[in-house]
Design an enzyme around this catalytic site. Structure first.
Site, PDB file in Angstrom:
ATOM      1  N   MET A  53       8.788   0.031   3.978  1.00  0.00           N
ATOM      2  CA  MET A  53       9.592   0.129   2.988  1.00  0.00           C
ATOM      3  C   MET A  53       9.941   1.462   2.400  1.00  0.00           C
ATOM      4  O   MET A  53       8.950   2.966   2.183  1.00  0.00           O
ATOM      5  CB  MET A  53       8.263  -0.802   2.392  1.00  0.00           C
ATOM      6  CG  MET A  53       8.601  -2.177   2.694  1.00  0.00           C
ATOM      7  SD  MET A  53       6.987  -2.458   1.552  1.00  0.00           S
ATOM      8  CE  MET A  53       5.619  -2.141   2.413  1.00  0.00           C
ATOM      9  N   ILE A  60       0.059   0.478   3.916  1.00  0.00           N
ATOM     10  CA  ILE A  60      -0.304   1.663   4.500  1.00  0.00           C
ATOM     11  C   ILE A  60       0.747   2.500   3.653  1.00  0.00           C
ATOM     12  O   ILE A  60       1.457   2.120   3.175  1.00  0.00           O
ATOM     13  CB  ILE A  60       0.302   2.604   5.929  1.00  0.00           C
ATOM     14  CG1 ILE A  60      -0.690   1.313   6.684  1.00  0.00           C
ATOM     15  CG2 ILE A  60      -0.049   3.514   6.164  1.00  0.00           C
ATOM     16  CD1 ILE A  60      -0.556   1.325   8.697  1.00  0.00           C
ATOM     17  N   GLY A  82       7.114   3.387  -1.691  1.00  0.00           N
ATOM     18  CA  GLY A  82       7.072   3.574  -0.500  1.00  0.00           C
ATOM     19  C   GLY A  82       5.658   3.096   0.271  1.00  0.00           C
ATOM     20  O   GLY A  82       4.608   4.316  -0.028  1.00  0.00           O
ATOM     21  N   SER A  83       5.942   2.595   1.910  1.00  0.00           N
ATOM     22  CA  SER A  83       5.222   2.718   2.010  1.00  0.00           C
ATOM     23  C   SER A  83       5.665   2.389   3.669  1.00  0.00           C
ATOM     24  O   SER A  83       6.116   2.024   3.786  1.00  0.00           O
ATOM     25  CB  SER A  83       3.651   1.838   1.410  1.00  0.00           C
ATOM     26  OG  SER A  83       4.599   0.123   1.270  1.00  0.00           O
ATOM     27  N   ARG A  84       4.476   1.268   4.535  1.00  0.00           N
ATOM     28  CA  ARG A  84       4.736   0.272   5.701  1.00  0.00           C
ATOM     29  C   ARG A  84       3.935  -0.899   5.938  1.00  0.00           C
ATOM     30  O   ARG A  84       2.722  -0.824   4.907  1.00  0.00           O
ATOM     31  CB  ARG A  84       4.104   1.331   6.550  1.00  0.00           C
ATOM     32  CG  ARG A  84       4.990   1.029   8.529  1.00  0.00           C
ATOM     33  CD  ARG A  84       4.439   2.017   9.611  1.00  0.00           C
ATOM     34  NE  ARG A  84       2.923   2.175   9.437  1.00  0.00           N
ATOM     35  CZ  ARG A  84       3.069   2.937  10.715  1.00  0.00           C
ATOM     36  NH1 ARG A  84       3.061   3.780  10.592  1.00  0.00           N
ATOM     37  NH2 ARG A  84       1.892   2.207  11.337  1.00  0.00           N
TER      38      ARG A  84
END
Length: 217
Positions: free
Chosen positions: A97, A155, A185-187
């Site tokens: 993301m 994450i 912001g991440s995953r």
């Protein structure tokens, strides 16, 4: 509609922006500079608003399908050894993301939450190979009678300093429902059974609660 995790931040940002606009208008005499500063403050407010947006998603409930938990781009599709919960090989599908994506996390399947754990950690960039094991993260496993157990892991990235996870062990959850939020912001990694039929490709853009990542055989 804005996500409840952003209500406080949006309110504080709005107060700051309104105060800044008032001060800029009152004390900056140069017209061009006043205009630029005002535009910067308005842009800042719009950025915060778009980050915490929570658009309505229409989830087609299907116990045979595993949906993407988040909006973003598919960056990993590979067979890996999942060592936290399953301790065996699984297919990992990861969705990255960017700061402009919707950051709501949704349940990829319906069923019962059988595992939910928070791990403090580092803030490596989300696409770093070690981010899945070393960054701040939460791991959630949901089980139903059709696809079995599906694990997804929120994450944190280099900018994301806080993960919100609503999943609690023994909760009965609905596919596509709100399960948390990751700020800035991440995953998210999803771990699937080896016999799953993958329905996405690398670099494909997906929508949380709507796009099908995989289907049970």
């Amino acid at each position: 509609m804005f996500h409840k995790e952003g209500h406080k931040i949006i309110f504080v940002t709005l107060v700051i922006v309104v105060a800044a606009l008032f001060l800029i208008d009152a004390y900056i005499e140069l017209a061009w500079l006043r205009t630029i500063l005002m535009l910067v403050m308005v842009f800042f407010l719009i950025t915060i608003l778009q980050f915490f947006r929570n658009p309505k998603r229409i989830t087609q409930l299907n116990d045979h399908q595993i949906l993407s938990p988040v909006d973003g781009k598919v960056v990993v599709i590979e067979e890996v050894f999942e060592k936290e919960f399953f301790k065996e090989k699984r297919i990992q599908v990861s969705v990255f993301m960017s700061p402009i994506n919707v950051h709501v996390t949704r349940y990829p399947i319906g069923g019962q939450v059988v595992y939910s754990k928070y791990h403090p950690g580092k803030y490596l960039v989300a696409w770093h190979p070690k981010a899945s094991e070393e960054n701040e993260r939460t791991t959630v496993v949901v089980e139903n009678n059709t696809v079995g157990k599906i694990l997804y892991r929120q994450i944190a990235g280099a900018l994301a300093k806080r993960i919100v996870n609503y999943a609690k062990v023994n909760d009965t959850v609905k596919q596509g429902a709100d399960s948390g939020f990751i700020k800035f912001g991440s995953r998210v990694d999803v771990f699937l059974p080896l016999d799953s039929k993958i329905k996405v490709e690398l670099n494909q853009k997906v929508k949380g609660g709507e796009s099908i990542l995989a289907q049970s055989p």
